[in-house]
Design an enzyme around this catalytic site. Structure first.
Site, PDB file in Angstrom:
ATOM      1  N   SER A 147      36.484  65.980 104.157  1.00 20.52           N
ATOM      2  CA  SER A 147      37.038  65.046 103.277  1.00 20.52           C
ATOM      3  C   SER A 147      36.238  63.930 102.788  1.00 20.52           C
ATOM      4  CB  SER A 147      38.488  64.417 103.703  1.00 20.52           C
ATOM      5  OG  SER A 147      38.998  63.516 103.023  1.00 20.52           O
ATOM      6  N   TYR A 160      43.388  61.166 110.403  1.00 23.69           N
ATOM      7  CA  TYR A 160      42.971  61.874 109.343  1.00 23.69           C
ATOM      8  C   TYR A 160      41.359  61.712 109.367  1.00 23.69           C
ATOM      9  CZ  TYR A 160      42.655  64.444 105.044  1.00 23.69           C
ATOM     10  OH  TYR A 160      42.327  65.431 103.761  1.00 23.69           O
ATOM     11  N   ALA A 162      39.121  60.652 111.455  1.00 23.13           N
ATOM     12  CA  ALA A 162      38.370  60.914 112.690  1.00 23.13           C
ATOM     13  C   ALA A 162      38.535  62.665 112.680  1.00 23.13           C
ATOM     14  CB  ALA A 162      39.191  60.192 113.742  1.00 23.13           C
TER      15      ALA A 162
END
Length: 258
Positions: A147, A160, A162
């Site tokens: 991401s 999220y 991490a």
């Protein structure tokens, strides 16, 4: 490089998170490229709908209801996929969840749940796919979903971000370990993509968030699942046969959280 490099006829692909969003778009596109697609998701209704969409256009699809956090379920599903298709050429590990909370309010349960799906689930999928490809001596491709959030300090997205950062390291490490077997491992790191997961906001909040991303994007728009699916197809195909350990960033390279 010709368009034939994107032809997956005769190959088998396994897609997690295939019930909706990027996973569904990827499964459909890989099938359009000629692959027999094994659609996996814990959402049984959604995964059947994806397989039905593929079959309706003449493609080949199989369903595997599973929870990626359960290693045994993933192993059994990959084994079944190999039994059905005779081989496994592509693993697209896309299943994921979203959680939002300030750092000071994040609980152990929040972190454990997100890491279980977004990191351990990807790890399980990568491990089983790599084992199958190496055992069959197939020069396969494994594609993970990172991401743009790993490049920013996005408020509320600690868990999220991490987990996705861990996926990046998994991708690079696995690529270094299995490349000698001809198995390529790459990641796609999208910015904001309009999916059921990003639709978690209320309509007004969703509109404000999307407008922020539109202003940040060189293209002046938010992404659609199909945008990411085409990046996955590239990495899954012979068109990227010299690419491994790389992080492909759609949305003009802008680091934007989902």
């Amino acid at each position: 490089m010709t368009v034939q490099a994107y032809d997956l006829t005769g190959r088998s692909a396994f897609v997690t998170g295939a019930a909706s969003g990027i996973g569904r778009a990827t499964a459909v596109l890989l099938a359009e490229a000629g692959a027999a697609v094994h659609c996996a998701d814990r959402d049984e209704k959604g995964v059947r709908e994806t397989a039905g969409q593929i079959s309706a256009t003449g493609g080949t699809a199989h369903t595997h209801p599973l929870d990626v956090t359960d290693r045994a379920q993933v192993a059994a599903a990959v084994t079944e996929a190999v039994r059905i298709s005779g081989r496994l050429d592509v693993m697209a590990a896309i299943a994921g969840v979203m959680h939002s909370s300030p750092v000071l309010e994040t609980t152990d349960g929040d972190l454990d749940r997100v890491l279980a799906v977004n990191f351990k689930g990807v790890l399980h999928s990568c491990q089983e796919a790599a084992r199958a490809m190496i055992a069959a001596r197939i020069p396969g491709s494994i594609v993970t979903m990172a991401s743009g959030a790993v490049d920013t300090g996005a408020p509320g997205l600690l868990c999220y971000s991490a987990a996705k950062a861990a996926v990046v390291q998994l991708t690079r490490t696995l690529a270094a370990e299995v490349g000698r077997h001809g198995v390529r491992v790459n990641a796609v790191a999208p910015g904001w993509i309009r999916t059921p997961m990003t639709d978690r906001h209320g309509s007004a909040a969703q509109h404000r968030a999307e407008q922020t991303m539109v202003r940040a994007s060189p293209l002046g728009r938010v992404g659609e699942p199909e945008d990411v699916a085409h990046a996955v197809l590239h990495l899954a195909s012979d068109a990227s046969s010299f690419t491994t350990g790389q992080i492909l960033r759609p949305n003009g390279g802008v680091a934007m959280p989902w």
